[in-house]
Write an enzyme that holds these catalytic residues in place. Structure first.
Site, PDB file in Angstrom:
ATOM      1  N   ARG A  73     -22.371  42.233 121.121  1.00  0.00           N
ATOM      2  CA  ARG A  73     -21.101  42.571 120.464  1.00  0.00           C
ATOM      3  C   ARG A  73     -20.997  44.033 119.997  1.00  0.00           C
ATOM      4  NH1 ARG A  73     -19.021  40.653 116.597  1.00  0.00           N
ATOM      5  NH2 ARG A  73     -16.928  40.523 117.469  1.00  0.00           N
ATOM      6  N   GLY A  85      -8.555  33.063 116.975  1.00  0.00           N
ATOM      7  CA  GLY A  85      -8.581  34.487 116.687  1.00  0.00           C
ATOM      8  C   GLY A  85      -8.734  34.858 115.227  1.00  0.00           C
ATOM      9  N   TYR A 131     -17.888  45.792 121.660  1.00  0.00           N
ATOM     10  CA  TYR A 131     -16.686  45.952 120.822  1.00  0.00           C
ATOM     11  C   TYR A 131     -16.898  46.892 119.641  1.00  0.00           C
ATOM     12  CZ  TYR A 131     -16.581  41.302 122.963  1.00  0.00           C
ATOM     13  OH  TYR A 131     -16.702  40.256 123.826  1.00  0.00           O
ATOM     14  N   GLU A 177      -6.801  26.907 117.509  1.00  0.00           N
ATOM     15  CA  GLU A 177      -8.074  26.881 118.253  1.00  0.00           C
ATOM     16  C   GLU A 177      -9.109  27.829 117.654  1.00  0.00           C
ATOM     17  OE1 GLU A 177      -6.679  28.112 122.097  1.00  0.00           O
ATOM     18  OE2 GLU A 177      -5.887  26.154 122.594  1.00  0.00           O
ATOM     19  N   CYS A 213     -33.451  48.632 127.446  1.00  0.00           N
ATOM     20  CA  CYS A 213     -33.548  49.993 127.959  1.00  0.00           C
ATOM     21  C   CYS A 213     -32.212  50.720 127.964  1.00  0.00           C
ATOM     22  CB  CYS A 213     -34.129  49.944 129.365  1.00  0.00           C
ATOM     23  SG  CYS A 213     -35.645  49.001 129.403  1.00  0.00           S
ATOM     24  N   GLU A 214     -31.546  50.772 126.827  1.00  0.00           N
ATOM     25  CA  GLU A 214     -30.270  51.488 126.731  1.00  0.00           C
ATOM     26  C   GLU A 214     -30.117  52.072 125.338  1.00  0.00           C
ATOM     27  OE1 GLU A 214     -26.739  49.738 128.203  1.00  0.00           O
ATOM     28  OE2 GLU A 214     -27.819  48.472 129.631  1.00  0.00           O
ATOM     29  N   GLY A 262     -12.537  29.433 116.802  1.00  0.00           N
ATOM     30  CA  GLY A 262     -13.901  29.365 117.334  1.00  0.00           C
ATOM     31  C   GLY A 262     -14.827  30.095 116.385  1.00  0.00           C
ATOM     32  N   ARG A 263     -14.686  31.437 116.384  1.00  0.00           N
ATOM     33  CA  ARG A 263     -15.524  32.290 115.543  1.00  0.00           C
ATOM     34  C   ARG A 263     -15.531  31.856 114.072  1.00  0.00           C
ATOM     35  NH1 ARG A 263     -15.836  37.743 116.731  1.00  0.00           N
ATOM     36  NH2 ARG A 263     -13.955  37.349 117.940  1.00  0.00           N
ATOM     37  N   TYR A 275     -20.430  33.886 119.624  1.00  0.00           N
ATOM     38  CA  TYR A 275     -20.427  34.921 120.668  1.00  0.00           C
ATOM     39  C   TYR A 275     -21.719  35.742 120.686  1.00  0.00           C
ATOM     40  CZ  TYR A 275     -15.519  33.609 120.656  1.00  0.00           C
ATOM     41  OH  TYR A 275     -14.360  32.899 120.709  1.00  0.00           O
TER      42      TYR A 275
HETATM   43  N1  LLP Z   1      -8.389  30.096 122.280  1.00  0.00           N
HETATM   44  C1  LLP Z   1      -8.424  30.869 123.376  1.00  0.00           C
HETATM   45  C2  LLP Z   1      -7.473  30.600 124.459  1.00  0.00           C
HETATM   46  C3  LLP Z   1      -9.350  31.907 123.467  1.00  0.00           C
HETATM   47  O1  LLP Z   1      -9.377  32.662 124.558  1.00  0.00           O
HETATM   48  C4  LLP Z   1     -10.246  32.141 122.405  1.00  0.00           C
HETATM   49  C5  LLP Z   1     -11.220  33.220 122.478  1.00  0.00           C
HETATM   50  C6  LLP Z   1     -10.180  31.301 121.275  1.00  0.00           C
HETATM   51  C7  LLP Z   1      -9.219  30.299 121.234  1.00  0.00           C
HETATM   52  C8  LLP Z   1     -11.084  31.451 120.099  1.00  0.00           C
HETATM   53  O2  LLP Z   1     -10.986  32.686 119.492  1.00  0.00           O
HETATM   54  P1  LLP Z   1     -11.789  32.952 118.130  1.00  0.00           P
HETATM   55  O3  LLP Z   1     -11.179  32.083 117.068  1.00  0.00           O
HETATM   56  O4  LLP Z   1     -13.206  32.591 118.357  1.00  0.00           O
HETATM   57  O5  LLP Z   1     -11.620  34.407 117.896  1.00  0.00           O
HETATM   58  N2  LLP Z   1     -16.464  37.710 122.781  1.00  0.00           N
HETATM   59  C9  LLP Z   1     -15.479  38.193 121.830  1.00  0.00           C
HETATM   60  C10 LLP Z   1     -14.417  37.167 121.553  1.00  0.00           C
HETATM   61  C11 LLP Z   1     -13.713  36.719 122.788  1.00  0.00           C
HETATM   62  C12 LLP Z   1     -12.787  35.611 122.486  1.00  0.00           C
HETATM   63  C13 LLP Z   1     -12.258  34.998 123.726  1.00  0.00           C
HETATM   64  N3  LLP Z   1     -11.322  33.970 123.493  1.00  0.00           N
HETATM   65  C14 LLP Z   1     -16.183  38.595 120.558  1.00  0.00           C
HETATM   66  O6  LLP Z   1     -17.402  38.435 120.457  1.00  0.00           O
HETATM   67  O7  LLP Z   1     -15.548  39.111 119.646  1.00  0.00           O
END
Ligand code: LLP
Length: 448
Positions: A344, A263, A348, A305, A375-376, A307-308, A405
């Site tokens: 996105r 997150g 969001y 964890e 088309c939106e 990701g982004r 994402y």
């Molecule tokens: N761990 C779990 C259990 C998660 O559900 C997620 C993301 C992460 C780690 C990684 O989160 P990050 O570090 O990437 O924020 N599609 C949305 C984000 C959805 C995230 C879902 N879970 C967006 O584009 O902002």
């Protein structure tokens, strides 16, 4: 001779709370409007691979993975595959010594094709399918995160043995954090986790402890996404350690692991707030030490964890302008991608920046809205951005912070085909994922 200017200098782990540039560290500008990433001209990449296309800076992604490991030297750092995964990224993550968080048999099987070490994999999901569980048990993932009561017995009966399956229980610390309601997962009233407040989490812990085929090693929490400050994590650590001490007192088990989820925010546009991995590391670790002392609880092994924050800043999206229209007092610059490759903004309200590449502008800047071809009316990629007034069809635009994402959430809307992903490093480019073609799409339509 051309002079190249780096677009930013701070290292990704500099302990700062101010926003760095939104471009990869390797990005350089040159006279003539050229912009290169990983030593490769973006304009030339657009020519070679077509548009829309996604460019991924390998060193940026790897550097960010390393920055998280440095910021949490005693923790397990697990990359959240949902941000973006392909075989090359599986290899980079494995080589950088991270684990992998997957939430489907698909992500897991992709990692398995590269022989990613199964013991470094975590399986998540609020509703794991029979295929997800079968794949996880066959491949032998290190840990499975339990997210509901009904999966406890279901999982236990499927564990082949003789060893018990290591599991974590996902709990809700009751904390609101995250950039948008749809990506807040730390409080009550959404589908993830088991509530500490109403006793569901403790009941689940007791039930897991009663299953000999399940080995409860710790708790998991994920507060949400795009969280720009370490404070919600510090608050969460306190509540979780307090809950772990209660589990010890009532159930006689001292859980050795605590997974704080991901997150961590990244800047999408200049001025966006973001903390460095080091800033999260210092604050979370110091709060953990304090909470463990206060509750007389041994320091658990931490997992994070991200990701982004590993993938997003490594990605740049390239689009070609198809039309420019002035209407209702606004300038709309329409490009050949849109909400099918970046949902996105529509989902969001995410805000991006965009930049002309490949030629020097001859006009002053003016405010424009970059829109897609779908088309939106909500198919907006970057609202109110500064672009040269002479922007015209055929020009190429680059959108930074596009590595997470986008491609992983890309859809087949309007049958435009999902874009390719191209890696750049050391002045070379390499196609990682090819463009989805009309033939690919027609092949799935079974009417002869
Ligand atoms: N761990 C779990 C259990 C998660 O559900 C997620 C993301 C992460 C780690 C990684 O989160 P990050 O570090 O990437 O924020 N599609 C949305 C984000 C959805 C995230 C879902 N879970 C967006 O584009 O902002």
């Amino acid at each position: 001779m051309t002079t190249r200017t780096p677009l930013r200098s701070p290292a990704p782990d500099a302990p700062s709370l101010t926003a760095p540039s939104v471009w990869p560290a390797s990005a350089t500008t040159a006279p003539g409007g050229d912009l290169s990433v990983g030593g490769v001209s973006l304009a030339r990449l657009a020519e070679r691979y077509g548009t829309p296309a996604y460019v991924l800076d390998e060193h940026e992604l790897r550097g960010r993975a390393r920055a998280w490991r440095r910021a949490f030297p005693d923790a397990e750092v697990v990359y959240a595959a949902k941000a973006f995964l392909c075989r090359a990224v599986v290899d980079w993550i494995a080589e950088e010594g991270l684990g992998l968080d997957v939430c489907s048999a698909g992500e897991l099987e992709l990692a398995a094709t590269r022989a990613f070490p199964a013991d470094r994999v975590l399986l998540h999901g609020n509703a794991k399918s029979p295929e997800d569980l079968r794949a996880a048990l066959r491949i032998g993932v290190g840990r499975i995160v339990i997210d509901s009561d009904c999966e406890i017995a279901r999982l236990a009966t499927q564990v082949p043995g003789p060893d018990a399956q290591q599991v974590l229980v996902r709990v809700l610390p009751g904390i609101e954090a995250g950039a948008h309601e749809k990506i807040r997962t730390g409080a009550e009233g959404q589908k993830f986790g088991l509530s500490i407040a109403d006793g569901d989490a403790e009941d689940a812990v007791a039930r897991v402890l009663g299953q000999p085929r399940l080995d409860l090693v710790g708790l998991h929490s994920h507060l949400g996404s795009q969280i720009a400050s370490p404070e919600p994590y510090a608050q969460s650590v306190r509540r979780l350690i307090s809950f772990m001490a209660r589990i010890r007192d009532r159930h006689g088990v001292t859980l050795p692991e605590l997974d704080l989820g991901g997150g961590f925010a990244v800047p999408y546009a200049p001025g966006d707030p973001a903390a460095s991995p080091a800033a999260y590391g210092h604050r979370i670790t110091s709060e953990l030490t304090r909470a463990c002392a206060e509750f007389d609880f041994p320091m658990p092994r931490i997992t994070i964890e991200p990701g982004r924050s590993i993938a997003a800043p490594a990605g740049v999206a390239l689009y070609r302008v198809l039309s420019v229209k002035r209407t209702g007092g606004k300038v709309f610059v329409a490009v050949d991608g849109g909400m099918s490759d970046n949902p996105r903004p529509a989902l969001y309200g995410a805000r991006y920046t965009a930049r002309l590449i490949g030629r020097a502008p001859t006009a002053p800047m003016r405010t424009a809205t970059v829109v897609g071809r779908h088309c939106e009316a909500g198919d907006v990629l970057a609202d109110a951005v500064e672009l040269p007034a002479d922007i015209r069809p055929g020009d190429v635009l680059a959108v930074p912070a596009s590595g997470a994402y986008h491609v992983s959430m890309a859809s087949g809307y309007n049958m435009t085909g999902r874009p390719p992903v191209v890696a750049v490093a050391d002045g070379r480019s390499r196609l990682l994922v090819r463009r989805e073609t009309l033939a690919d799409m027609l092949e799935r339509d079974m009417t002869p």
